[in-house]
Design an enzyme around this catalytic site. Structure first.
Site, PDB file in Angstrom:
ATOM      1  N   HIS A  50       0.826  -1.216   0.000  1.00  0.00           N
ATOM      2  CA  HIS A  50       0.000   0.000   0.000  1.00  0.00           C
ATOM      3  C   HIS A  50       0.858   1.264   0.000  1.00  0.00           C
ATOM      4  O   HIS A  50       0.513   2.250   0.644  1.00  0.00           O
ATOM      5  CB  HIS A  50      -0.963   0.021   1.196  1.00  0.00           C
ATOM      6  CG  HIS A  50      -2.105  -0.932   1.045  1.00  0.00           C
ATOM      7  ND1 HIS A  50      -3.214  -0.648   0.266  1.00  0.00           N
ATOM      8  CD2 HIS A  50      -2.301  -2.182   1.528  1.00  0.00           C
ATOM      9  CE1 HIS A  50      -4.055  -1.680   0.311  1.00  0.00           C
ATOM     10  NE2 HIS A  50      -3.517  -2.630   1.067  1.00  0.00           N
ATOM     11  N   GLY A 149      -4.666 -11.411  -3.692  1.00  0.00           N
ATOM     12  CA  GLY A 149      -3.479 -10.581  -3.483  1.00  0.00           C
ATOM     13  C   GLY A 149      -2.284 -10.978  -4.328  1.00  0.00           C
ATOM     14  O   GLY A 149      -1.168 -10.527  -4.089  1.00  0.00           O
ATOM     15  N   ASP A 196       1.493  -3.767  -9.822  1.00  0.00           N
ATOM     16  CA  ASP A 196       1.138  -5.067 -10.405  1.00  0.00           C
ATOM     17  C   ASP A 196       1.439  -5.102 -11.899  1.00  0.00           C
ATOM     18  O   ASP A 196       1.951  -6.090 -12.434  1.00  0.00           O
ATOM     19  CB  ASP A 196      -0.348  -5.355 -10.163  1.00  0.00           C
ATOM     20  CG  ASP A 196      -0.681  -5.344  -8.687  1.00  0.00           C
ATOM     21  OD1 ASP A 196       0.263  -5.311  -7.872  1.00  0.00           O
ATOM     22  OD2 ASP A 196      -1.870  -5.355  -8.339  1.00  0.00           O
ATOM     23  N   ASN A 239     -12.287  -9.446  -3.301  1.00  0.00           N
ATOM     24  CA  ASN A 239     -12.247  -8.728  -4.588  1.00  0.00           C
ATOM     25  C   ASN A 239     -12.188  -7.234  -4.292  1.00  0.00           C
ATOM     26  O   ASN A 239     -13.092  -6.670  -3.687  1.00  0.00           O
ATOM     27  CB  ASN A 239     -13.477  -9.057  -5.440  1.00  0.00           C
ATOM     28  CG  ASN A 239     -13.422  -8.323  -6.765  1.00  0.00           C
ATOM     29  OD1 ASN A 239     -13.462  -7.095  -6.807  1.00  0.00           O
ATOM     30  ND2 ASN A 239     -13.288  -9.050  -7.843  1.00  0.00           N
TER      31      ASN A 239
END
Ligand code: ADP
Ligand code: NG1
Ligand code: MG
Length: 447
Positions: A50, A149, A196, A239
């Site tokens: 994060h 994740g 990602d 989700n």
């Protein structure tokens, strides 16, 4: 790979088996062989959770598990989607303009699976300014555990974006692809960072990548050879686009950045929205920033009214210039805790990287402690853990293994740093103490 029930034969499905099967089902469905196949991996983030959307470096590595997309080209400008997993329904749509592609969730607010493909297609069409020459018939096969994740969503968005672009005979650099795919995925509703999509395109074999932003760069980091990174599922899925939990955290970080900027005298008309921009503008260390959080964000809860007063702005302005549609109704925010997590987690990433290159004798213990610190912070300050994740982390700790949640949290997986010689004992402990005792699971495939 182990099987508790010795009677069940378990064979590992290789990539070439998957490609073969995908070719076969594609041919059965569409009557010809695919023109090309795209593969994009999932990832495990070793540390730095994060903080990508706050502008701080992260340390993910790619997984073997990946999304495969088989693509055929059509003259008709249309998109036909099929999935090997039959719980994911068929979907067809015409391709007119990117503005026509609407990405709406179902009645319960959960995204349809094909919305992630549409994110990639919409982003690619937008980039191409709607100048497209081919429609696509697509068959997808994914084996990244979804909503866990490990970035199944970004692998799907990125593979769709890349497939679409390649189908139009357009190519881009890996960093351009990563940045455009990160933007495209925001069509799903979450205001994520770019971790990602960056690792999806920039990963290299046998190492993690230290990913920095503006400009996007990936530097390979060799991890200790006697360390095994074990990824264990908590058996709870989350989700991220189905709730506003993720966006609340992003907005809380933006609001903290705005307040820190205002309180430290950075010009009010500034464009600062990330905690790293505040640090850079003040030319401070991360330690300095932790002190500033204590000084200027002392309260546990900030009301929206209070925030507007501090920022000398109206609620309407706050709603439209900072908050996302799914967080505008909120009246209270936690700013101190979130900002503290971000600055301290960014410090842990720097230390992790340093230790990897210095290689002290107790390297596994030092790196492991940083991972444990990360989890504690995510659990207490960021409040994005889940009871099963905490149980996995605590169970690991009891046998001297450090673990942390990986990815956004609220469910999903933990990543543990396990000394090689302890791996068998560790996996057995997780099986007996977590999966059997707490989850009543009695059959296993351990990859
Ligand atoms: P993650 O942590 O895996 O990225 P997200 O909540 O961001 O989790 O996204 C998960 C969603 O991505 C799933 O609920 C599903 O809609 C979609 N998805 C993931 N893998 C696949 C797949 N193989 N086929 C279709 N959709 C998938
Ligand atoms: P997951 O859990 O894989 O969806 C999300 C974000 C990342 C990052 C992590 C938390 C997206 C696409 N992904 O990952 O950018 O913020 O959470 O570190 O938004
Ligand atoms: Mg995701």
């Amino acid at each position: 790979m182990n099987g508790k029930d010795e009677d069940i034969p378990i064979t590992k499905i290789t990539d070439s088996d998957r490609v073969q099967q995908l070719n076969n089902v594609f041919k059965e469905e569409f009557g010809y062989s695919p023109a090309f196949i795209v593969k994009v991996p999932g990832r495990v983030n070793i540390i730095g959770e994060h903080i990508d959307y706050c502008g701080y470096p992260v340390l993910p590595m790619a997984l073997e598990q990946a999304i495969l997309v088989a693509v055929g080209l059509t003259e008709e400008l249309e998109l036909q989607l099929r999935n090997v997993n039959k719980t994911y329904c068929k979907y067809n749509t015409k391709l007119n303009t990117f503005e026509d592609i609407t990405i709406q969730p179902d009645a319960d607010g959960k995204p349809f699976w094909y919305n992630y493909v549409l994110c990639g297609v919409k982003g690619a069409m937008e980039f191409l300014k709607n100048k497209i020459t081919n429609g696509l018939q697509i068959y997808i096969d994914g084996n990244i555990p979804p909503a866990s994740g490990l970035s199944s969503s970004s692998a799907l968005v990125s593979a769709s974006f890349l497939s679409f672009l390649h189908a139009q005979n357009v190519s881009l650099s890996k960093t351009e692809l990563a940045a455009l795919c990160a933007e495209s995925e925001r069509y799903i509703g979450t205001q994520g960072g770019g971790m990602d999509q960056a690792i999806a395109f920039l990963a290299e074999k046998y190492c993690a990548q230290y990913i920095t932003w503006n400009p996007l760069q990936a530097t390979p980091i060799a991890l200790p050879e006697d360390a095994v990174f074990v990824v264990a599922h908590s058996l709870a899925e989350a989700n991220k686009a189905a709730t506003n939990d993720f966006n609340i955290r992003v907005m809380e970080c933006r609001l903290s950045a705005k307040i820190l900027a205002a309180c430290t005298g950075i010009a009010c008309d500034n464009k600062i929205i990330t905690l790293s921009q505040v640090q850079q503008t003040l030319d401070n260390t991360l330690e300095d920033m932790v002190r500033l959080v204590d000084e200027y964000l002392p309260k546990d809860i900030y009301t929206k009214d209070e925030i507007c007063r501090i920022l000398e702005t109206s609620e309407e302005d706050l709603d439209h210039s900072i908050l996302s549609p799914n967080t505008r109704h909120l009246k209270e925010f936690k700013l101190r805790q979130r900002a503290l997590h971000v600055y301290e987690e960014a410090t842990r990433v720097e230390n992790f990287r340093k230790i990897c290159s210095q290689k002290p004798d107790d390297i596994l213990e030092v790196l492991g402690s940083l991972m444990s610190g990360s989890h504690e912070s995510l659990r207490k300050l960021y409040e994005c853990s889940h009871e099963n994740l905490d149980l996995l982390v605590d169970t690991s700790k009891e046998v001297g293994v450090h673990a942390r949640l990986t990815g956004a949290g609220w469910g999903g997986c933990v990543v543990a740093l396990c000394p090689m010689e302890k791996v068998d004992m560790y996996v057995e402990t997780l099986v007996n103490e977590f999966y059997v005792k707490h989850c009543n699971v009695d059959k296993f495939v351990i990859d």
